[in-house]
Enzyme design. Structure first.
Site, PDB file in Angstrom:
ATOM      1  N   SER A 130       0.854  -1.193   0.000  1.00 41.25           N
ATOM      2  CA  SER A 130       0.000   0.000   0.000  1.00 41.25           C
ATOM      3  C   SER A 130       0.887   1.239   0.000  1.00 41.25           C
ATOM      4  O   SER A 130       1.714   1.411  -0.894  1.00 41.25           O
ATOM      5  CB  SER A 130      -0.945  -0.047   1.203  1.00 41.25           C
ATOM      6  N   GLU A 137      -9.155  -5.617  -3.936  1.00 40.16           N
ATOM      7  CA  GLU A 137      -8.518  -4.746  -2.945  1.00 40.16           C
ATOM      8  C   GLU A 137      -9.529  -3.988  -2.080  1.00 40.16           C
ATOM      9  O   GLU A 137      -9.390  -3.892  -0.863  1.00 40.16           O
ATOM     10  CB  GLU A 137      -7.617  -3.722  -3.656  1.00 40.16           C
ATOM     11  N   HIS A 178      -7.413  -5.957   0.236  1.00 37.89           N
ATOM     12  CA  HIS A 178      -6.210  -5.209   0.573  1.00 37.89           C
ATOM     13  C   HIS A 178      -5.632  -5.757   1.872  1.00 37.89           C
ATOM     14  O   HIS A 178      -6.377  -6.065   2.808  1.00 37.89           O
ATOM     15  CB  HIS A 178      -6.602  -3.737   0.742  1.00 37.89           C
TER      16      HIS A 178
END
Length: 534
Positions: A232, A352, A449
């Site tokens: 990320s 995600e 995610h």
């Protein structure tokens, strides 16, 4: 320092006396760094040195300034517990909280760290199979997620103990300055003395790599074989380090997970944002800048930042292309020449956005008409992605399609960066797509995610709140940690559980789909990759 050392030995002595927990609490050997000696505790046979200062506290005259080495100390410094995270810009509660996401706080404790943050935050952590044994192990340095707003290297999901033991590697995680403390462009307000202020958070990362270069051999690591990794926001940090002249030569391989950093912020936009923050915090002079309380700066940021910024529609903190520290956008108009010889492993997760939208009122409830309406409201790019994903996944629910369409930036950014790097680099690029689906919550998150993190760290058993506890999670952790370790050692990801992983090129966009039955696929999301940009 002597008192702290004595306390560490008291803990170790108490553990020895209790028998069953002796191994977990045994003190490590003392290691001498360039600033002084440190001592930590063993974690089930692995030496863990936590909360080591790699730079001086960035406070007072050093606030908003480039990092400088830590002052030397006498005696042996405590390295038995994590250092403080930087001041956090995280909302600890809100409409997106649920029992499921609250459970995940156990491995990504963002709400907890908002209670213990501190401006004095430049610490790193080291896990090694054997400090001081003269070994030359590959070094795997992790830069945390949380965008550029929150997070730390001390999150439980990042614990490097299992990875260090499995791969016979040295693992390092890093705290650095975030949000306004690391990325406030003050040059326009206060002149050339503050020319670096908009990028000092990334300069902290460079400083941590300098520390690794100068000290990791004492911990059994090889400073000539360093892999940087991040997910990320951490992936964006890795992307930028690939393009920062000051980082050149400090690492030798790079892993970018769900966070391709193709673009940088623009100095003028960052200066305008900084001016508003200074006004809201009552800062007018350089002396004010050095003495204003840290919590006042955080409060000022909250006052002037619109809620829509959380969704990318407003001012953001992050590195700026100032022409010097970050010469230009990292991967536009081309990949950085300085990193053409760096092997890159890059990828993303299939769905995600489910982690972020699972608590929204519409999640699991919209129909096809609602999907079309949502897509139209979110713009042409999302609407086109909805159509593309519906063609790819005709059996998926409207909720699944909406979630995937909202996350195309992860997909498109990954392929853009991979294309740019593979076009000019002499070293290979390897691309993955995590398609394994977690069973938690009845499977509603699919492949969200952060799902990759406990798998590649081999921390599945410690992260059941996110990955579940079935055989699939264990297999995925074995497969992915194998591949990441192999990449750190050889520059090519591999595992006995994977087919031969071919590099991504302009003629064959080979992508490893990571699942219990993995497969190598050519350009699996071509329709998304080729969506027209705004």
């Amino acid at each position: 320092m002597q008192l702290l050392r004595s306390l560490a030995w008291i803990v170790a002595l108490g553990a020895f006396c209790t028998g069953s927990i002796a191994a977990a609490q045994q003190a490590t050997t003392v290691v001498k760094t360039d600033s002084g000696s440190v001592q930590g505790l063993k974690q089930n046979g692995i030496d863990a040195f936590l909360g080591i200062r790699y730079a001086a506290p960035p406070v007072g005259d050093l606030r908003f300034m480039p990092p400088v080495p830590a002052e030397s100390w006498d005696g042996t410094a405590d390295a038995t517990g994590y250092g403080a995270p930087c001041m956090q810009l995280y909302s600890a509660s809100g409409p997106n909280e649920s029992d499921l996401t609250r459970g995940i706080q156990g491995i990504f404790p963002t709400a907890t760290e908002a209670k213990i943050d501190n401006e004095d935050c430049l610490f790193l952590n080291v896990w090694t199979p054997a400090a001081g044994d003269g070994g030359k192990r590959p070094v795997m340095v992790w830069f945390h997620g949380g965008g550029y707003a929150y997070g730390s290297g001390g999150w439980p999901a990042y614990n490097g103990r299992n990875l260090a033991e499995k791969g016979d590697v040295v693992v390092v995680t890093v705290n650095h300055r975030l949000n306004a403390f690391g990325y406030l462009n003050l040059a326009a307000q206060f002149g050339p003395d503050y020319a670096a202020s908009g990028n000092v958070g990334n300069l902290d990362l460079v400083r941590s790599l300098e520390w690794v270069r100068d000290n990791i051999a004492a911990f059994g690591g090889d400073p000539s074989n360093v892999t940087i990794m991040g997910e990320s926001g951490g992936g964006s940090k890795v992307s930028h380090l690939l393009a920062m002249p000051s980082a050149d030569g400090l690492f030798h391989k790079a892993v970018i997970q769900s966070g391709p950093g193709v673009y940088s912020g623009k100095p003028a936009d960052a200066a305008e944002y900084a001016a508003a923050i200074l006004t809201a915090s009552g800062v007018e002079t350089v002396e004010d800048l050095k003495t204003v309380r840290a919590d006042q700066i955080v409060d000022a940021v909250r006052k002037v930042t619109p809620a829509s910024s959380a969704m990318g529609r407003g001012p953001q903190f992050g590195p700026i292309a100032d022409g010097t520290i970050v010469p230009r956008d990292p991967f536009l108009p081309r990949a950085p020449e300085q990193s053409s010889d760096i092997p890159v492993l890059i990828g993303y997760n299939k769905t995600e956005m489910t982690l972020f939208v699972a608590s929204q009122p519409w999640f699991g409830r919209i129909d096809e008409a609602g999907l079309k309406g949502m897509a139209a409201m979110l713009g042409e790019e999302v609407a086109a992605a909805v159509d593309a994903y519906r063609a790819m996944y005709p059996d998926y629910s409207p909720t699944d399609i909406a979630s995937m369409a909202m996350g195309t930036r992860f997909v498109r950014g990954t392929y853009l960066l991979a294309d740019q790097q593979s076009r000019t680099a002499t070293a290979p690029v390897y691309v993955y797509r995590l398609t394994w689906e977690t069973p938690v919550g009845g499977g509603i998150l699919r492949s969200p995610h952060t799902l990759d993190i406990p798998l590649m760290f081999d921390n599945a058993a410690e992260s059941t709140a996110l990955v579940g506890s079935d055989e699939g999670a264990a297999m995925m952790a074995q497969m992915m940690s194998d591949a990441w370790i192999a990449f750190a050692k050889t520059g090519k990801p591999s595992s006995a559980l994977l087919p031969d992983w071919q590099a991504y090129t302009q003629t064959k966009r080979m992508v490893m789909e990571l699942d219990v039955e993995p497969r190598l696929v050519d350009d699996p999301e071509k329709s998304i990759r080729l969506l027209p940009s705004k």
